[in-house]
Scaffold this motif. Structure first.
Motif, PDB file in Angstrom:
ATOM      1  N   UNK A 141       0.789  -1.226   0.000  1.00 23.53           N
ATOM      2  CA  UNK A 141       0.000   0.000   0.000  1.00 23.53           C
ATOM      3  C   UNK A 141       0.817   1.270   0.000  1.00 23.53           C
ATOM      4  N   UNK A 142       2.108   1.168   0.294  1.00 24.72           N
ATOM      5  CA  UNK A 142       2.987   2.343   0.274  1.00 24.72           C
ATOM      6  C   UNK A 142       3.527   2.546  -1.142  1.00 24.72           C
ATOM      7  N   UNK A 143       3.827   3.782  -1.475  1.00 25.32           N
ATOM      8  CA  UNK A 143       4.333   4.119  -2.807  1.00 25.32           C
ATOM      9  C   UNK A 143       5.832   4.369  -2.785  1.00 25.32           C
ATOM     10  N   UNK A 144       6.342   4.794  -1.645  1.00 25.22           N
ATOM     11  CA  UNK A 144       7.752   5.167  -1.556  1.00 25.22           C
ATOM     12  C   UNK A 144       8.258   4.947  -0.144  1.00 25.22           C
ATOM     13  N   UNK A 145       9.579   4.997   0.005  1.00 19.62           N
ATOM     14  CA  UNK A 145      10.213   5.012   1.308  1.00 19.62           C
ATOM     15  C   UNK A 145      10.776   6.410   1.521  1.00 19.62           C
ATOM     16  N   UNK A 146      10.269   7.088   2.536  1.00 23.81           N
ATOM     17  CA  UNK A 146      10.637   8.476   2.813  1.00 23.81           C
ATOM     18  C   UNK A 146      12.073   8.548   3.307  1.00 23.81           C
ATOM     19  N   UNK A 147      12.802   9.535   2.828  1.00 24.00           N
ATOM     20  CA  UNK A 147      14.131   9.822   3.331  1.00 24.00           C
ATOM     21  C   UNK A 147      15.246   9.321   2.452  1.00 24.00           C
ATOM     22  N   UNK A 148      16.439   9.291   3.044  1.00 22.36           N
ATOM     23  CA  UNK A 148      17.651   8.880   2.337  1.00 22.36           C
ATOM     24  C   UNK A 148      18.318   7.773   3.142  1.00 22.36           C
ATOM     25  N   UNK A 149      19.395   7.234   2.612  1.00 23.61           N
ATOM     26  CA  UNK A 149      20.126   6.212   3.334  1.00 23.61           C
ATOM     27  C   UNK A 149      19.595   4.825   3.071  1.00 23.61           C
ATOM     28  N   UNK A 150      20.108   3.878   3.856  1.00 22.04           N
ATOM     29  CA  UNK A 150      19.795   2.465   3.642  1.00 22.04           C
ATOM     30  C   UNK A 150      18.373   2.113   4.036  1.00 22.04           C
ATOM     31  N   UNK A 151      17.786   2.870   4.957  1.00 17.52           N
ATOM     32  CA  UNK A 151      16.443   2.596   5.465  1.00 17.52           C
ATOM     33  C   UNK A 151      15.535   3.795   5.205  1.00 17.52           C
ATOM     34  N   UNK A 152      14.228   3.526   5.067  1.00 18.21           N
ATOM     35  CA  UNK A 152      13.249   4.589   4.870  1.00 18.21           C
ATOM     36  C   UNK A 152      11.907   4.213   5.468  1.00 18.21           C
ATOM     37  N   UNK A 153      11.026   5.190   5.579  1.00 24.96           N
ATOM     38  CA  UNK A 153       9.700   4.993   6.180  1.00 24.96           C
ATOM     39  C   UNK A 153       8.640   4.922   5.092  1.00 24.96           C
ATOM     40  N   UNK A 154       7.756   3.920   5.185  1.00 26.97           N
ATOM     41  CA  UNK A 154       6.681   3.783   4.211  1.00 26.97           C
ATOM     42  C   UNK A 154       5.871   5.071   4.105  1.00 26.97           C
ATOM     43  N   UNK A 155       5.534   5.445   2.870  1.00 23.65           N
ATOM     44  CA  UNK A 155       4.748   6.649   2.655  1.00 23.65           C
ATOM     45  C   UNK A 155       4.089   6.650   1.298  1.00 23.65           C
ATOM     46  N   UNK A 156       3.304   7.681   1.047  1.00 16.18           N
ATOM     47  CA  UNK A 156       2.607   7.872  -0.221  1.00 16.18           C
ATOM     48  C   UNK A 156       2.375   9.360  -0.405  1.00 16.18           C
ATOM     49  N   UNK A 157       2.205   9.819  -1.642  1.00 15.41           N
ATOM     50  CA  UNK A 157       1.952  11.248  -1.872  1.00 15.41           C
ATOM     51  C   UNK A 157       0.725  11.759  -1.124  1.00 15.41           C
ATOM     52  N   UNK A 158      -0.302  10.961  -1.042  1.00 14.56           N
ATOM     53  CA  UNK A 158      -1.505  11.309  -0.298  1.00 14.56           C
ATOM     54  C   UNK A 158      -1.756  10.243   0.764  1.00 14.56           C
ATOM     55  N   UNK A 159      -2.185  10.665   1.943  1.00 11.27           N
ATOM     56  CA  UNK A 159      -2.455   9.702   3.002  1.00 11.27           C
ATOM     57  C   UNK A 159      -3.613   8.798   2.603  1.00 11.27           C
ATOM     58  N   UNK A 160      -3.427   7.484   2.655  1.00 11.25           N
ATOM     59  CA  UNK A 160      -4.508   6.573   2.244  1.00 11.25           C
ATOM     60  C   UNK A 160      -5.649   6.553   3.254  1.00 11.25           C
ATOM     61  N   UNK A 161      -6.826   6.165   2.766  1.00 16.42           N
ATOM     62  CA  UNK A 161      -7.977   6.013   3.660  1.00 16.42           C
ATOM     63  C   UNK A 161      -8.630   4.673   3.398  1.00 16.42           C
ATOM     64  N   UNK A 162      -8.882   3.863   4.423  1.00 10.12           N
ATOM     65  CA  UNK A 162      -8.510   4.119   5.817  1.00 10.12           C
ATOM     66  C   UNK A 162      -7.001   4.054   5.996  1.00 10.12           C
TER      67      UNK A 162
END
Length: 205
Positions: free
Chosen positions: A69-90
């Motif tokens: 359900x995530x589109x990208x991993x936020x940030x830089x480096x070896x690890x990132x946080x799940x995210x998307x351009x728009x917050x999904x609902x639910x």
């Protein structure tokens, strides 16, 4: 340092919320709510990444790509946080790693865009892949945000757009509204983290 009457109640709430979350993460004890202390084990890496349901959002190795359900991993480096351009609902259920990383990132970013050089950018932010590092980062971020709050002149409290943090509505908000919003972020995500810790204990039994 003296604080004025407008900031004082928000600062007291902030201090209580951050201290409460830190003790729920690292112990050694936490107030049970009835005046007695209960032992709190330090958050482990396994618990930090625990996914209580399928399709959780978390902090992940960039090489593995974003979670369901995530589109990208936020940030830089070896690890990132799940995210998307728009917050999904639910909204997805998120791990302790995701929640703690999100809180720390907003504290660091807002502190920089309110009282720093305004260069903070999610594109260069690096998520922590371990519980101990994430706790220490939250501790550092919380202290930095508090320091910035004390540096704001009372004459600017009602000024709109005092913070240039680009990942929220800061450009349209007054200082006191931003302070209140950051408080409730720590309060509600802190409560969610505490619940996940309680559930993890029972899950592991």
């Amino acid at each position: 340092m003296m604080t004025n009457q407008r900031l004082e109640p928000l600062l007291e709430q902030y201090d209580w919320a951050t201290e409460r979350l830190l003790t729920r993460l690292a112990g050694p004890t936490s107030n049970s709510g009835d005046g007695s202390d209960v032992d709190v084990p330090v958050l482990t890496d396994a618990e930090y990444f625990w996914e209580p349901v399928d399709a959780c959002w978390s902090v992940r190795r960039r090489a593995d790509g974003p979670g369901p359900g995530a589109i990208k991993l936020i940030g830089a480096g070896e690890w990132g946080r799940d995210g998307a351009p728009e917050s999904p609902w639910p909204p997805p259920v998120t791990t302790i790693a995701w929640r703690l990383d999100h809180i720390s990132e907003t504290l660091l970013g807002r502190a920089n865009h309110l009282g720093g050089d305004r260069t903070f950018d999610r594109a260069t932010y690096e998520s922590r892949p371990d519980a101990a590092g994430a706790i220490e980062r939250f501790r550092h971020a919380a202290a930095g945000w508090r320091q910035v709050l004390l540096s704001v002149d009372e004459a600017d409290y009602d000024r709109t757009g005092l913070s240039s943090y680009p990942y929220g509505s800061d450009a349209e908000e007054t200082f006191s509204t931003i302070v209140w919003w950051e408080n409730q972020e720590i309060l509600h995500h802190g409560a969610e983290i505490a619940l996940l810790r309680d559930l993890y204990v029972h899950h592991a039994q």
